[in-house]
Design a protein around this motif. Structure first.
Motif, PDB file in Angstrom:
ATOM      1  N   TRP A  77     -39.827 -22.198  57.346  1.00  0.00           N
ATOM      2  CA  TRP A  77     -38.527 -21.447  57.306  1.00  0.00           C
ATOM      3  C   TRP A  77     -38.632 -20.333  56.521  1.00  0.00           C
ATOM      4  O   TRP A  77     -38.065 -19.546  56.281  1.00  0.00           O
ATOM      5  N   ARG A  79     -39.873 -16.618  55.625  1.00  0.00           N
ATOM      6  CA  ARG A  79     -39.514 -15.435  56.577  1.00  0.00           C
ATOM      7  C   ARG A  79     -40.705 -14.479  56.384  1.00  0.00           C
ATOM      8  O   ARG A  79     -40.377 -13.394  57.003  1.00  0.00           O
ATOM      9  N   PRO A 154     -31.459 -27.379  56.840  1.00  0.00           N
ATOM     10  CA  PRO A 154     -31.998 -27.414  55.523  1.00  0.00           C
ATOM     11  C   PRO A 154     -30.914 -28.546  54.842  1.00  0.00           C
ATOM     12  O   PRO A 154     -31.654 -29.351  54.179  1.00  0.00           O
TER      13      PRO A 154
END
Length: 183
Positions: A77, A79, A154
């Motif tokens: 996750w 970025r 999440p």
């Protein structure tokens, strides 16, 4: 209704089926665990000194793999766009193996012992076990769905992790600190 309200309601709709199914699984396991007459035996313990040792070690393995899950999810996750090709397979396989390690433990707990509420530790453990499989079901059913809020996977993954660590603390940690580290 404002435009923002409609978008929020629409984006939560894909979560309804996974959360409903997860709730049904959690309740069904809790009801079965309480209604079922414990047999005292469920799973062979080849390689272990007894069922408690087997459960403690398999749960420890699942908890360690759950830590791998959190770390690999964090990497996926991120970025930055620099994630490695091996992270997603590591995440999938560590989750699969962790889940498989919990199956004989849960089967033994439900079939041999049933849900018990005679002490706070065991009560919390029984409730966490049902919750773990319920939230795991919700997460697995949510994975392929499109249109989920960005926070949903999440949060569901975090709840799965938290429940599993809670199970480890109320079982394996208790076993190792009370009865000692042994196979």
């Amino acid at each position: 209704m404002t435009h923002t309200t409609v978008i929020t309601k629409r984006s939560l709709a894909p979560l309804l089926v996974p959360l409903g199914a997860g709730a049904l699984v959690a309740v069904a396991l809790g009801v079965y665990g309480k209604a079922h007459a414990p047999t005292g035996f469920a799973v062979g313990v080849a390689g272990f000194s007894g069922p408690l040792a087997m459960k403690a070690w398999l749960t420890t393995g699942a908890a360690l793999l759950a830590i791998v899950q959190v770390l690999s999810a964090r990497a996926m996750w991120r970025r930055t766009g620099t994630r490695s090709a091996w992270v997603a397979p590591l995440h999938r396989w560590s989750g699969r193996i962790a889940f498989l390690l919990t199956i004989p433990v849960a089967f033994h707990c439900l079939y041999a012992l049933g849900a018990q509420y005679d002490s706070p530790r065991v009560l919390i453990h029984s409730l966490l076990g049902s919750f773990f499989y319920g939230v795991f079901t919700a997460k697995m059913l949510a994975l392929p769905r499109r249109g989920l809020p960005g926070w949903s996977l999440p949060v569901l993954g975090g709840l799965v992790f938290t429940a599993l660590i809670g199970l480890w603390l109320t079982s394996s940690f208790w076993f190792f600190t009370t009865l000692g580290i042994r196979l």
